[in-house]
Design a protein around this motif. Structure first.
Motif, PDB file in Angstrom:
ATOM      1  N   GLN A   1      -6.765 -27.812 -15.500  1.00  0.00           N
ATOM      2  CA  GLN A   1      -6.307 -27.421 -14.562  1.00  0.00           C
ATOM      3  C   GLN A   1      -5.701 -26.437 -15.021  1.00  0.00           C
ATOM      4  OE1 GLN A   1      -6.774 -28.958 -11.767  1.00  0.00           O
ATOM      5  NE2 GLN A   1      -7.977 -30.927 -13.050  1.00  0.00           N
ATOM      6  N   SER A   2      -5.456 -24.962 -14.621  1.00  0.00           N
ATOM      7  CA  SER A   2      -4.838 -23.971 -14.230  1.00  0.00           C
ATOM      8  C   SER A   2      -3.660 -24.153 -13.608  1.00  0.00           C
ATOM      9  CB  SER A   2      -5.749 -22.720 -14.005  1.00  0.00           C
ATOM     10  OG  SER A   2      -7.154 -22.687 -14.503  1.00  0.00           O
ATOM     11  N   GLU A   3      -3.969 -24.544 -12.790  1.00  0.00           N
ATOM     12  CA  GLU A   3      -2.154 -24.486 -11.392  1.00  0.00           C
ATOM     13  C   GLU A   3      -1.660 -25.547 -12.901  1.00  0.00           C
ATOM     14  OE1 GLU A   3      -1.415 -22.581  -9.265  1.00  0.00           O
ATOM     15  OE2 GLU A   3      -2.830 -21.814  -8.732  1.00  0.00           O
ATOM     16  N   VAL A   4      -0.155 -24.993 -12.457  1.00  0.00           N
ATOM     17  CA  VAL A   4       0.196 -26.302 -13.562  1.00  0.00           C
ATOM     18  C   VAL A   4       1.910 -26.599 -13.207  1.00  0.00           C
ATOM     19  CG1 VAL A   4       1.055 -26.826 -16.433  1.00  0.00           C
ATOM     20  CG2 VAL A   4      -1.083 -25.902 -15.600  1.00  0.00           C
ATOM     21  N   LEU A   5       2.619 -28.318 -13.341  1.00  0.00           N
ATOM     22  CA  LEU A   5       4.197 -28.049 -12.498  1.00  0.00           C
ATOM     23  C   LEU A   5       4.216 -27.775 -14.593  1.00  0.00           C
ATOM     24  CD1 LEU A   5       3.293 -31.113 -10.455  1.00  0.00           C
ATOM     25  CD2 LEU A   5       3.656 -28.386  -9.641  1.00  0.00           C
ATOM     26  N   THR A   6       5.953 -27.451 -14.439  1.00  0.00           N
ATOM     27  CA  THR A   6       6.467 -27.161 -15.134  1.00  0.00           C
ATOM     28  C   THR A   6       7.645 -26.802 -15.228  1.00  0.00           C
ATOM     29  OG1 THR A   6       6.670 -24.197 -15.210  1.00  0.00           O
ATOM     30  CG2 THR A   6       4.376 -25.320 -16.292  1.00  0.00           C
ATOM     31  N   VAL A   7       8.530 -27.630 -16.234  1.00  0.00           N
ATOM     32  CA  VAL A   7      10.120 -27.413 -15.689  1.00  0.00           C
ATOM     33  C   VAL A   7      11.007 -26.955 -17.122  1.00  0.00           C
ATOM     34  CG1 VAL A   7      10.143 -30.252 -14.753  1.00  0.00           C
ATOM     35  CG2 VAL A   7       9.848 -29.450 -18.096  1.00  0.00           C
ATOM     36  N   ASN A   8      12.349 -25.925 -16.698  1.00  0.00           N
ATOM     37  CA  ASN A   8      12.650 -25.682 -17.524  1.00  0.00           C
ATOM     38  C   ASN A   8      14.039 -26.765 -18.442  1.00  0.00           C
ATOM     39  OD1 ASN A   8      15.677 -23.920 -18.230  1.00  0.00           O
ATOM     40  ND2 ASN A   8      14.165 -22.411 -17.439  1.00  0.00           N
ATOM     41  N   PRO A   9      14.028 -26.508 -20.010  1.00  0.00           N
ATOM     42  CA  PRO A   9      15.132 -26.924 -20.319  1.00  0.00           C
ATOM     43  C   PRO A   9      16.457 -27.218 -20.222  1.00  0.00           C
ATOM     44  CG  PRO A   9      14.539 -24.497 -21.374  1.00  0.00           C
ATOM     45  CD  PRO A   9      13.511 -25.076 -20.276  1.00  0.00           C
ATOM     46  N   ASN A  10      16.708 -26.392 -19.416  1.00  0.00           N
ATOM     47  CA  ASN A  10      17.802 -26.117 -18.982  1.00  0.00           C
ATOM     48  C   ASN A  10      18.034 -26.902 -17.035  1.00  0.00           C
ATOM     49  OD1 ASN A  10      19.540 -24.819 -20.938  1.00  0.00           O
ATOM     50  ND2 ASN A  10      18.298 -23.283 -19.985  1.00  0.00           N
ATOM     51  N   GLU A  11      16.627 -27.578 -17.129  1.00  0.00           N
ATOM     52  CA  GLU A  11      17.092 -28.731 -15.765  1.00  0.00           C
ATOM     53  C   GLU A  11      17.444 -29.792 -15.894  1.00  0.00           C
ATOM     54  OE1 GLU A  11      13.583 -28.503 -12.991  1.00  0.00           O
ATOM     55  OE2 GLU A  11      13.084 -27.021 -13.844  1.00  0.00           O
ATOM     56  N   HIS A  12      18.457 -29.720 -14.864  1.00  0.00           N
ATOM     57  CA  HIS A  12      18.763 -31.401 -14.524  1.00  0.00           C
ATOM     58  C   HIS A  12      17.317 -32.600 -15.154  1.00  0.00           C
ATOM     59  CE1 HIS A  12      22.519 -30.936 -14.448  1.00  0.00           C
ATOM     60  NE2 HIS A  12      22.403 -29.679 -13.949  1.00  0.00           N
ATOM     61  N   VAL A  13      17.804 -33.768 -15.587  1.00  0.00           N
ATOM     62  CA  VAL A  13      17.025 -35.300 -15.946  1.00  0.00           C
ATOM     63  C   VAL A  13      17.003 -35.508 -14.720  1.00  0.00           C
ATOM     64  CG1 VAL A  13      16.082 -37.116 -17.235  1.00  0.00           C
ATOM     65  CG2 VAL A  13      16.970 -35.132 -18.142  1.00  0.00           C
ATOM     66  N   LEU A  14      17.414 -35.735 -14.150  1.00  0.00           N
ATOM     67  CA  LEU A  14      17.745 -36.052 -12.790  1.00  0.00           C
ATOM     68  C   LEU A  14      16.370 -35.199 -11.417  1.00  0.00           C
ATOM     69  CD1 LEU A  14      21.055 -37.513 -11.704  1.00  0.00           C
ATOM     70  CD2 LEU A  14      19.102 -39.252 -11.923  1.00  0.00           C
ATOM     71  N   GLN A  15      16.899 -33.954 -12.133  1.00  0.00           N
ATOM     72  CA  GLN A  15      15.320 -32.719 -11.082  1.00  0.00           C
ATOM     73  C   GLN A  15      14.378 -33.343 -11.569  1.00  0.00           C
ATOM     74  OE1 GLN A  15      18.006 -29.172 -12.516  1.00  0.00           O
ATOM     75  NE2 GLN A  15      18.310 -28.837 -10.372  1.00  0.00           N
TER      76      GLN A  15
ATOM     77  N   ILE B   1       9.230 -25.005 -20.343  1.00  0.00           N
ATOM     78  CA  ILE B   1       8.418 -23.503 -20.667  1.00  0.00           C
ATOM     79  C   ILE B   1       9.981 -23.141 -20.832  1.00  0.00           C
ATOM     80  CG2 ILE B   1       7.446 -21.282 -19.750  1.00  0.00           C
ATOM     81  CD1 ILE B   1       5.245 -23.636 -20.445  1.00  0.00           C
ATOM     82  N   GLU B   2      10.308 -21.664 -22.066  1.00  0.00           N
ATOM     83  CA  GLU B   2      11.403 -20.431 -21.741  1.00  0.00           C
ATOM     84  C   GLU B   2      10.844 -19.665 -21.967  1.00  0.00           C
ATOM     85  OE1 GLU B   2      16.303 -21.305 -23.422  1.00  0.00           O
ATOM     86  OE2 GLU B   2      14.116 -21.468 -24.940  1.00  0.00           O
ATOM     87  N   ASP B   3      11.138 -18.702 -21.495  1.00  0.00           N
ATOM     88  CA  ASP B   3      10.447 -17.326 -21.335  1.00  0.00           C
ATOM     89  C   ASP B   3       9.054 -16.781 -21.401  1.00  0.00           C
ATOM     90  OD1 ASP B   3      13.181 -15.831 -21.666  1.00  0.00           O
ATOM     91  OD2 ASP B   3      13.650 -16.842 -23.573  1.00  0.00           O
ATOM     92  N   ASN B   4       8.668 -17.566 -20.118  1.00  0.00           N
ATOM     93  CA  ASN B   4       7.270 -18.319 -20.453  1.00  0.00           C
ATOM     94  C   ASN B   4       6.677 -18.555 -21.780  1.00  0.00           C
ATOM     95  OD1 ASN B   4       7.106 -17.246 -17.472  1.00  0.00           O
ATOM     96  ND2 ASN B   4       6.996 -14.850 -18.851  1.00  0.00           N
ATOM     97  N   ARG B   5       6.904 -19.142 -22.095  1.00  0.00           N
ATOM     98  CA  ARG B   5       5.969 -19.552 -23.683  1.00  0.00           C
ATOM     99  C   ARG B   5       6.448 -21.095 -24.349  1.00  0.00           C
ATOM    100  NH1 ARG B   5       5.923 -16.788 -29.261  1.00  0.00           N
ATOM    101  NH2 ARG B   5       5.031 -18.469 -29.614  1.00  0.00           N
TER     102      ARG B   5
ATOM    103  N   LYS C   1      16.365 -30.135 -22.226  1.00  0.00           N
ATOM    104  CA  LYS C   1      16.400 -29.977 -23.558  1.00  0.00           C
ATOM    105  C   LYS C   1      16.931 -31.062 -24.286  1.00  0.00           C
ATOM    106  CE  LYS C   1      20.520 -26.955 -23.572  1.00  0.00           C
ATOM    107  NZ  LYS C   1      20.990 -25.322 -23.696  1.00  0.00           N
ATOM    108  N   ASP C   2      17.664 -31.680 -23.590  1.00  0.00           N
ATOM    109  CA  ASP C   2      18.621 -32.846 -24.309  1.00  0.00           C
ATOM    110  C   ASP C   2      17.644 -34.205 -24.707  1.00  0.00           C
ATOM    111  OD1 ASP C   2      21.337 -31.952 -24.441  1.00  0.00           O
ATOM    112  OD2 ASP C   2      21.356 -32.458 -22.538  1.00  0.00           O
TER     113      ASP C   2
END
Length: 138
Positions: free
Chosen positions: A80-94, A110-114, A9-10
């Protein structure tokens, strides 16, 4: 790394370019070029992520369209329907580690499926450089 932990998120783009399944491939390609992106999330009218489309996904349809002199198809036909996503609270290193293992250069956030934004390989590498500048050798 010392100091503040960098989270997605940063560094993510909150006003990210995205398309709808009904968007024409022509409009999508022009939008990607304008935003200097190689791909974009595909969302429905409610902001729910339903896919991802890249230049590579659209290239065969564009070649066919040029060959037959007809209108290119819609994004929904090639996404593509299969999508790799990340969460805003994940570490950038992840996310950097994910980018080492997978092909996408752009990940929907993605946050709360949005869909709330995107994070690109460029944003991750730039964040890592800034973190490195703040490192203090032990």
């Amino acid at each position: 790394m010392k100091g503040k932990t960098l989270l997605v998120k940063d560094v993510m783009s909150k006003d990210a370019f995205f398309v709808h399944p009904e968007t024409s491939i022509t409009q999508c390609v022009l939008g990607l070029a304008q935003h200097k992106l190689s791909g974009a999330p595909v969302a429905d009218n409610y902001g729910q992520l339903i896919g991802f489309v890249s230049e590579q996904d659209m290239l065969p349809a564009l070649v066919q369209s040029v060959y037959y002199c007809d209108e290119p198809r819609r994004v929904g036909d090639v996404m593509q329907s299969e999508v790799l996503t990340v969460n805003p609270n994940e570490h950038v290193l992840q996310v950097a580690k994910l980018m080492l293992e997978a092909k996408p250069k752009v990940y929907p956030v993605i946050e709360d499926n949005r869909l709330i934004g995107i994070i690109t390989r460029r944003q991750v590498t730039t964040a890592l450089i800034h973190s490195q500048e703040k490192c203090v050798p032990v």
